[in-house]
Design an enzyme around this catalytic site. Sequence first.
Site, PDB file in Angstrom:
ATOM      1  N   HIS A 124       0.855  -1.193   0.000  1.00 34.92           N
ATOM      2  CA  HIS A 124       0.000   0.000   0.000  1.00 34.92           C
ATOM      3  C   HIS A 124       0.884   1.234   0.000  1.00 34.92           C
ATOM      4  CE1 HIS A 124      -3.744  -2.208   0.865  1.00 34.92           C
ATOM      5  NE2 HIS A 124      -2.950  -3.015   1.545  1.00 34.92           N
ATOM      6  N   GLY A 177       9.973 -22.473   7.961  1.00 35.02           N
ATOM      7  CA  GLY A 177       8.630 -22.148   8.434  1.00 35.02           C
ATOM      8  C   GLY A 177       8.496 -20.720   8.936  1.00 35.02           C
ATOM      9  N   THR A 237      13.460  -8.752   3.362  1.00 36.91           N
ATOM     10  CA  THR A 237      13.084  -7.414   2.876  1.00 36.91           C
ATOM     11  C   THR A 237      13.896  -6.990   1.656  1.00 36.91           C
ATOM     12  OG1 THR A 237      14.670  -6.385   4.377  1.00 36.91           O
ATOM     13  CG2 THR A 237      12.419  -6.641   5.204  1.00 36.91           C
ATOM     14  N   LYS A 238      15.016  -7.686   1.404  1.00 35.68           N
ATOM     15  CA  LYS A 238      15.890  -7.303   0.273  1.00 35.68           C
ATOM     16  C   LYS A 238      16.238  -8.559  -0.525  1.00 35.68           C
ATOM     17  CE  LYS A 238      17.594  -3.056   1.936  1.00 35.68           C
ATOM     18  NZ  LYS A 238      18.053  -2.722   3.255  1.00 35.68           N
TER      19      LYS A 238
HETATM   20  C1  LIG Z   1       9.773 -27.666   3.563  1.00 33.43           C
HETATM   21  C2  LIG Z   1       9.408 -27.834   4.999  1.00 33.43           C
HETATM   22  O1  LIG Z   1       8.327 -28.153   5.312  1.00 33.43           O
HETATM   23  S1  LIG Z   1      10.591 -27.509   6.179  1.00 33.43           S
HETATM   24  C3  LIG Z   1       9.876 -27.967   7.745  1.00 33.43           C
HETATM   25  C4  LIG Z   1       9.965 -26.890   8.729  1.00 33.43           C
HETATM   26  N1  LIG Z   1      11.313 -26.759   9.224  1.00 33.43           N
HETATM   27  C5  LIG Z   1      11.897 -25.584   9.274  1.00 33.43           C
HETATM   28  O2  LIG Z   1      11.341 -24.574   8.902  1.00 33.43           O
HETATM   29  C6  LIG Z   1      13.284 -25.610   9.801  1.00 33.43           C
HETATM   30  C7  LIG Z   1      14.083 -24.437   9.296  1.00 33.43           C
HETATM   31  N2  LIG Z   1      15.429 -24.541   9.787  1.00 33.43           N
HETATM   32  C8  LIG Z   1      16.131 -23.474  10.185  1.00 33.43           C
HETATM   33  O3  LIG Z   1      15.666 -22.344  10.168  1.00 33.43           O
HETATM   34  C9  LIG Z   1      17.544 -23.735  10.640  1.00 33.43           C
HETATM   35  O4  LIG Z   1      17.928 -22.580  11.351  1.00 33.43           O
HETATM   36  C10 LIG Z   1      18.528 -24.004   9.484  1.00 33.43           C
HETATM   37  C11 LIG Z   1      18.427 -25.472   9.086  1.00 33.43           C
HETATM   38  C12 LIG Z   1      18.170 -23.173   8.279  1.00 33.43           C
HETATM   39  C13 LIG Z   1      19.944 -23.654   9.884  1.00 33.43           C
HETATM   40  O5  LIG Z   1      20.322 -24.487  10.934  1.00 33.43           O
HETATM   41  P1  LIG Z   1      21.891 -24.638  11.313  1.00 33.43           P
HETATM   42  O6  LIG Z   1      22.677 -25.097  10.141  1.00 33.43           O
HETATM   43  O7  LIG Z   1      21.926 -25.457  12.525  1.00 33.43           O
HETATM   44  O8  LIG Z   1      22.279 -23.156  11.619  1.00 33.43           O
HETATM   45  P2  LIG Z   1      23.694 -22.669  12.099  1.00 33.43           P
HETATM   46  O9  LIG Z   1      24.076 -23.412  13.326  1.00 33.43           O
HETATM   47  O10 LIG Z   1      24.676 -22.724  10.989  1.00 33.43           O
HETATM   48  O11 LIG Z   1      23.375 -21.173  12.482  1.00 33.43           O
HETATM   49  C14 LIG Z   1      24.309 -20.171  12.296  1.00 33.43           C
HETATM   50  C15 LIG Z   1      23.828 -18.950  13.033  1.00 33.43           C
HETATM   51  O12 LIG Z   1      22.551 -18.576  12.475  1.00 33.43           O
HETATM   52  C16 LIG Z   1      21.589 -18.495  13.517  1.00 33.43           C
HETATM   53  N3  LIG Z   1      20.324 -18.969  12.997  1.00 33.43           N
HETATM   54  C17 LIG Z   1      20.056 -20.191  12.503  1.00 33.43           C
HETATM   55  N4  LIG Z   1      18.778 -20.264  12.115  1.00 33.43           N
HETATM   56  C18 LIG Z   1      18.228 -19.059  12.394  1.00 33.43           C
HETATM   57  C19 LIG Z   1      16.933 -18.537  12.219  1.00 33.43           C
HETATM   58  N5  LIG Z   1      15.961 -19.260  11.690  1.00 33.43           N
HETATM   59  N6  LIG Z   1      16.721 -17.256  12.584  1.00 33.43           N
HETATM   60  C20 LIG Z   1      17.720 -16.500  13.125  1.00 33.43           C
HETATM   61  N7  LIG Z   1      18.978 -16.959  13.311  1.00 33.43           N
HETATM   62  C21 LIG Z   1      19.229 -18.231  12.947  1.00 33.43           C
HETATM   63  C22 LIG Z   1      22.124 -19.421  14.594  1.00 33.43           C
HETATM   64  O13 LIG Z   1      21.587 -19.084  15.854  1.00 33.43           O
HETATM   65  C23 LIG Z   1      23.580 -19.175  14.512  1.00 33.43           C
HETATM   66  O14 LIG Z   1      23.882 -17.958  15.139  1.00 33.43           O
HETATM   67  P3  LIG Z   1      25.273 -17.771  15.977  1.00 33.43           P
HETATM   68  O15 LIG Z   1      26.367 -17.956  14.953  1.00 33.43           O
HETATM   69  O16 LIG Z   1      25.166 -16.391  16.505  1.00 33.43           O
HETATM   70  O17 LIG Z   1      25.285 -18.852  16.996  1.00 33.43           O
END
Ligand SMILES: CC(=O)SCCNC(=O)CCNC(=O)[C@H](O)C(C)(C)COP(=O)(O)OP(=O)(O)OC[C@H]1O[C@@H](n2cnc3c(N)ncnc32)[C@H](O)[C@@H]1OP(=O)(O)O
Length: 188
Positions: free
Chosen positions: A114, A141, A164-165
């Site tokens: 908007h 998710g 956002t980007k």
């Molecule tokens: C298709 C489907 O239906 S999927 C089913 C639903 N499942 C999901 O949505 C799971 C999604 N998974 C995630 O979001 C996970 O975070 C992943 C798999 C993307 C990453 O996990 P990892 O590889 O363990 O992350 P990793 O340990 O490398 O994280 C690195 C840094 O990013 C941060 N980080 C990881 N995920 C997130 C997140 N979602 N939001 C914010 N920060 C995050 C970690 O806290 C870490 O921070 P730090 O370095 O300050 O400690």
Amino acid sequence: MKTEKEKMLAGELYDALDAQLTQERTQARLLLKQLNESREDQTAERTQLLQQLLPHAGAGLWIQPPFYCDYGSNMYLGEKVFFNFNCVVLDVAPVTIGHRTLFGPNVQIYTATHPMDHQIRASGLEFAKPITIGDDVWVGGSAVICPGVSIGARSVIGAGSVVTKDIPADVFVAGNPCKVIRPLGEEA
Ligand SMILES: CC(=O)SCCNC(=O)CCNC(=O)[C@H](O)C(C)(C)COP(=O)(O)OP(=O)(O)OC[C@H]1O[C@@H](n2cnc3c(N)ncnc32)[C@H](O)[C@@H]1OP(=O)(O)O
């Protein structure tokens, strides 16, 4: 003179209450209601409903209801796209999604926006910006993809991110606002 639909698809200010657009949204909502009320074992009915709702979807589409979108006809999906439970796609402008891209539950994709100016907003006019997501992307998710964003191939969007980007290819990004955490390489 352009129709309201032509203005909408061109990213210009348009009137969403236009009769043609209202009729098209109503048609989509009726199909969505049937889809969302269908049973898990009604696979043939679901396939037929999805073909009507999403005429530009590739083979192997899997949508886990409930699912919501505005038009459906503005979504362009590659093959084997997966949407988990409760995803929302406001496809006012085109939404283009590559092959094998996966969406976790509650992912929200918003092309609709908007005007920031309250007086223009009060006029009822609105607009939209297209969203493009590449091949083999995984969106965690509850992520929100904001209007106008592009996401490069093979990238991973962390759960709960607000994108956002533009996001480049081959990176893991997360957070609100979403930032690059690290590049992705040969890891599992
Ligand atoms: C298709 C489907 O239906 S999927 C089913 C639903 N499942 C999901 O949505 C799971 C999604 N998974 C995630 O979001 C996970 O975070 C992943 C798999 C993307 C990453 O996990 P990892 O590889 O363990 O992350 P990793 O340990 O490398 O994280 C690195 C840094 O990013 C941060 N980080 C990881 N995920 C997130 C997140 N979602 N939001 C914010 N920060 C995050 C970690 O806290 C870490 O921070 P730090 O370095 O300050 O400690």
